[in-house]
Design an enzyme around this catalytic site. Sequence first.
Site, PDB file in Angstrom:
ATOM      1  N   ARG A  43      10.597   4.031  -6.707  1.00 15.41           N
ATOM      2  CA  ARG A  43       9.142   3.865  -6.848  1.00 15.41           C
ATOM      3  C   ARG A  43       8.755   4.340  -8.243  1.00 15.41           C
ATOM      4  NH1 ARG A  43       4.468   6.896  -6.004  1.00 15.41           N
ATOM      5  NH2 ARG A  43       2.680   5.670  -5.268  1.00 15.41           N
ATOM      6  N   SER A 114       4.331  -0.361   4.961  1.00 13.60           N
ATOM      7  CA  SER A 114       3.568   0.848   5.255  1.00 13.60           C
ATOM      8  C   SER A 114       2.420   0.535   6.211  1.00 13.60           C
ATOM      9  CB  SER A 114       2.983   1.446   3.972  1.00 13.60           C
ATOM     10  OG  SER A 114       3.999   1.907   3.114  1.00 13.60           O
ATOM     11  N   LYS A 144       0.648  10.831  -4.164  1.00 14.24           N
ATOM     12  CA  LYS A 144       0.120   9.469  -4.192  1.00 14.24           C
ATOM     13  C   LYS A 144      -1.395   9.563  -4.284  1.00 14.24           C
ATOM     14  CE  LYS A 144       1.017   4.978  -1.998  1.00 14.24           C
ATOM     15  NZ  LYS A 144      -0.338   4.404  -1.908  1.00 14.24           N
TER      16      LYS A 144
END
Length: 217
Positions: A43, A114, A144
């Site tokens: 990521r 997700s 996040k």
Amino acid sequence: MKKELLQRYFVAGSQNFPDLTLAEYEERVALIMKSGITAYQFREKNPDLSTDEKQELAIRLREKARELDVPFIVDDDVALALAVEADGIHVGQDDMPIADVVKRIAGQMIVGLSVRNETEMVAAQSVAGLDYLGVGPVFATTTKADAAAPLGLKGLATALNANTKQLPTVAIGGIKLEDLPALQQAGVDGVAVISLLSEARNVRAVINDMKEKWGML
């Protein structure tokens, strides 16, 4: 996919190691892979990396993952996942529509999605071609910036009850070592972590603790 691959799922990019050079970051991820994670999600959100540099980094880490037999999953970027021959792709609700992802992948790799609540869990049940679901954030997280409101254990249980297809699930969001027994009891197949490992002084010790708290030898 095998549910066991979700037990110790590490998610990270170089932005999660701000004090390391890119080379040092690669070495640290390799160490984390060697120490016993069951999957790694690339990521990468470093704005200083060009598209080519990001792909070159992904290729190097994918090769290391193959060497160590750790599934290599790319976050969000289907084109990158295909270009580097990743083992999987993971997308969020606000990324490319999951039906389009499945169509482009066409069975070439693992597909994860997700879900942030019961409603999204219900919707996911009708998507063909999904291999697993990331559920969360379970707890508050700082890794996040656009994370949804945390579910908590009660909200997690509600979402899992809507998983009628019994897709493999991995909990994510603010997870600490002491949370693992409760998360396992809630019914998830594993945990996805960022800071638990990216900030660990002794990665091997933390991963060993994760194994013990998950009831594994």
